[in-house]
Design a protein around this motif. Structure first.
Motif, PDB file in Angstrom:
ATOM      1  N   SER A   1       7.558   6.444   9.220  1.00  0.00           N
ATOM      2  CA  SER A   1       6.792   7.651   9.564  1.00  0.00           C
ATOM      3  C   SER A   1       5.283   7.430   9.464  1.00  0.00           C
ATOM      4  N   HIS A   2       4.874   6.194   9.218  1.00  0.00           N
ATOM      5  CA  HIS A   2       3.453   5.842   9.115  1.00  0.00           C
ATOM      6  C   HIS A   2       2.748   6.646   8.015  1.00  0.00           C
ATOM      7  N   THR A   3       3.449   6.858   6.905  1.00  0.00           N
ATOM      8  CA  THR A   3       2.872   7.557   5.767  1.00  0.00           C
ATOM      9  C   THR A   3       2.802   6.611   4.572  1.00  0.00           C
ATOM     10  N   THR A   4       2.195   7.056   3.520  1.00  0.00           N
ATOM     11  CA  THR A   4       2.063   6.246   2.312  1.00  0.00           C
ATOM     12  C   THR A   4       3.313   6.402   1.461  1.00  0.00           C
ATOM     13  N   PRO A   5       3.955   5.302   1.101  1.00  0.00           N
ATOM     14  CA  PRO A   5       5.128   5.420   0.231  1.00  0.00           C
ATOM     15  C   PRO A   5       4.732   5.907  -1.158  1.00  0.00           C
ATOM     16  N   THR A   6       5.626   6.657  -1.773  1.00  0.00           N
ATOM     17  CA  THR A   6       5.373   7.107  -3.144  1.00  0.00           C
ATOM     18  C   THR A   6       6.091   6.217  -4.153  1.00  0.00           C
ATOM     19  N   SER A   7       6.980   5.361  -3.661  1.00  0.00           N
ATOM     20  CA  SER A   7       7.789   4.540  -4.557  1.00  0.00           C
ATOM     21  C   SER A   7       7.121   3.236  -4.966  1.00  0.00           C
ATOM     22  N   VAL A   8       6.191   2.750  -4.180  1.00  0.00           N
ATOM     23  CA  VAL A   8       5.476   1.523  -4.513  1.00  0.00           C
ATOM     24  C   VAL A   8       3.984   1.767  -4.359  1.00  0.00           C
ATOM     25  N   THR A   9       3.217   0.978  -5.059  1.00  0.00           N
ATOM     26  CA  THR A   9       1.770   1.033  -4.942  1.00  0.00           C
ATOM     27  C   THR A   9       1.320  -0.195  -4.173  1.00  0.00           C
ATOM     28  N   ILE A  10       0.502   0.034  -3.156  1.00  0.00           N
ATOM     29  CA  ILE A  10      -0.036  -1.049  -2.347  1.00  0.00           C
ATOM     30  C   ILE A  10      -1.553  -0.967  -2.478  1.00  0.00           C
ATOM     31  N   ALA A  11      -2.146  -2.000  -3.043  1.00  0.00           N
ATOM     32  CA  ALA A  11      -3.581  -1.955  -3.310  1.00  0.00           C
ATOM     33  C   ALA A  11      -4.214  -3.298  -2.997  1.00  0.00           C
ATOM     34  N   PRO A  12      -5.493  -3.286  -2.632  1.00  0.00           N
ATOM     35  CA  PRO A  12      -6.181  -4.567  -2.419  1.00  0.00           C
ATOM     36  C   PRO A  12      -6.231  -5.363  -3.712  1.00  0.00           C
ATOM     37  N   ALA A  13      -6.068  -6.650  -3.579  1.00  0.00           N
ATOM     38  CA  ALA A  13      -6.201  -7.543  -4.739  1.00  0.00           C
ATOM     39  C   ALA A  13      -7.667  -7.916  -4.843  1.00  0.00           C
ATOM     40  N   HIS A  14      -8.283  -7.562  -5.930  1.00  0.00           N
ATOM     41  CA  HIS A  14      -9.715  -7.792  -6.073  1.00  0.00           C
ATOM     42  C   HIS A  14     -10.060  -9.239  -6.390  1.00  0.00           C
ATOM     43  N   ASP A  15      -9.056 -10.032  -6.745  1.00  0.00           N
ATOM     44  CA  ASP A  15      -9.343 -11.426  -7.067  1.00  0.00           C
ATOM     45  C   ASP A  15      -9.006 -12.373  -5.918  1.00  0.00           C
ATOM     46  N   HIS A  16      -8.581 -11.841  -4.767  1.00  0.00           N
ATOM     47  CA  HIS A  16      -8.281 -12.654  -3.584  1.00  0.00           C
ATOM     48  C   HIS A  16      -8.878 -11.957  -2.367  1.00  0.00           C
ATOM     49  N   ASP A  17      -9.424 -12.720  -1.464  1.00  0.00           N
ATOM     50  CA  ASP A  17      -9.928 -12.137  -0.230  1.00  0.00           C
ATOM     51  C   ASP A  17      -8.762 -11.699   0.642  1.00  0.00           C
ATOM     52  N   ALA A  18      -8.836 -10.483   1.127  1.00  0.00           N
ATOM     53  CA  ALA A  18      -7.882  -9.924   2.083  1.00  0.00           C
ATOM     54  C   ALA A  18      -6.425 -10.010   1.607  1.00  0.00           C
ATOM     55  N   ALA A  19      -6.186  -9.850   0.334  1.00  0.00           N
ATOM     56  CA  ALA A  19      -4.823  -9.865  -0.188  1.00  0.00           C
ATOM     57  C   ALA A  19      -4.432  -8.459  -0.630  1.00  0.00           C
ATOM     58  N   LEU A  20      -3.141  -8.199  -0.607  1.00  0.00           N
ATOM     59  CA  LEU A  20      -2.590  -6.933  -1.082  1.00  0.00           C
ATOM     60  C   LEU A  20      -1.663  -7.203  -2.248  1.00  0.00           C
ATOM     61  N   ARG A  21      -1.662  -6.288  -3.191  1.00  0.00           N
ATOM     62  CA  ARG A  21      -0.718  -6.364  -4.314  1.00  0.00           C
ATOM     63  C   ARG A  21       0.225  -5.187  -4.190  1.00  0.00           C
ATOM     64  N   ILE A  22       1.505  -5.466  -4.329  1.00  0.00           N
ATOM     65  CA  ILE A  22       2.532  -4.442  -4.197  1.00  0.00           C
ATOM     66  C   ILE A  22       3.333  -4.414  -5.487  1.00  0.00           C
ATOM     67  N   HIS A  23       3.491  -3.221  -6.052  1.00  0.00           N
ATOM     68  CA  HIS A  23       4.335  -3.108  -7.241  1.00  0.00           C
ATOM     69  C   HIS A  23       4.994  -1.733  -7.290  1.00  0.00           C
ATOM     70  N   HIS A  24       6.046  -1.665  -8.070  1.00  0.00           N
ATOM     71  CA  HIS A  24       6.823  -0.441  -8.273  1.00  0.00           C
ATOM     72  C   HIS A  24       6.374   0.112  -9.622  1.00  0.00           C
ATOM     73  N   PRO A  25       5.579   1.200  -9.621  1.00  0.00           N
ATOM     74  CA  PRO A  25       4.994   1.673 -10.880  1.00  0.00           C
ATOM     75  C   PRO A  25       6.001   2.170 -11.907  1.00  0.00           C
ATOM     76  N   HIS A  26       7.219   2.479 -11.490  1.00  0.00           N
ATOM     77  CA  HIS A  26       8.216   3.006 -12.427  1.00  0.00           C
ATOM     78  C   HIS A  26       9.306   1.993 -12.766  1.00  0.00           C
ATOM     79  N   ALA A  27       9.100   0.759 -12.374  1.00  0.00           N
ATOM     80  CA  ALA A  27      10.090  -0.277 -12.666  1.00  0.00           C
ATOM     81  C   ALA A  27      10.113  -0.564 -14.159  1.00  0.00           C
ATOM     82  N   PRO A  28      11.300  -0.848 -14.704  1.00  0.00           N
ATOM     83  CA  PRO A  28      11.381  -1.160 -16.128  1.00  0.00           C
ATOM     84  C   PRO A  28      10.599  -2.419 -16.493  1.00  0.00           C
TER      85      PRO A  28
END
Length: 140
Positions: free
Chosen positions: A56-83
């Protein structure tokens, strides 16, 4: 050993995001070129939310997708509620290829086991394969 799948929008032989079902009905996501070998485990609901958001071209609520500040043009993906907090790193191009595959229904077969009496969805992509970095420690 699990069977990993990548989007058909990811070129043959390229490192890409890969997904696989786990025996406990969760879905695993990894980046084949991530040097850490991280595997992000998503609950059935989190994976379903991710796929629905990509379609649906919307932002998922289940994972966080954010720029990686320590790499050029990289994305970091994680599940904020994962054990166990796990983060995978990828590029916008690889994320885009994964999103195109999700929109095309290439991962819908992973959703069917999550919903009782659901249709099986589309056939798996021809890009099923063993994860290139799979070792006995990573195989399940």
């Amino acid at each position: 050993m699990r069977s990993w799948q990548k989007s058909s929008y990811c070129g043959e032989g390229e490192s890409c995001l890969h997904v696989a079902a786990s025996p406990d009905h969760h879905v695993r996501l990894t980046e084949s070129s991530d040097p850490s070998g991280a595997i992000l485990t998503l609950t059935p609901a989190a994976f379903e939310n991710l796929i629905a958001a990509l379609k649906s071209h919307t932002t998922p609520t289940s994972v966080t997708i954010a720029p990686a500040h320590d790499h050029d043009a990289a994305l970091r993906i994680h599940h904020p509620h994962a054990p166990t907090p796990t983060t995978i790193t990828t590029t916008p191009r690889k994320w885009h290829a994964f999103a195109l595959g999700a929109r095309a229904g290439e991962f819908d077969h992973l959703l069917a086991p999550l919903r009782p009496n659901a249709p099986t969805g589309t056939a798996p992509s021809p890009h099923h394969h063993t994860h290139p970095g799979t070792s006995p420690a990573r195989a399940e």
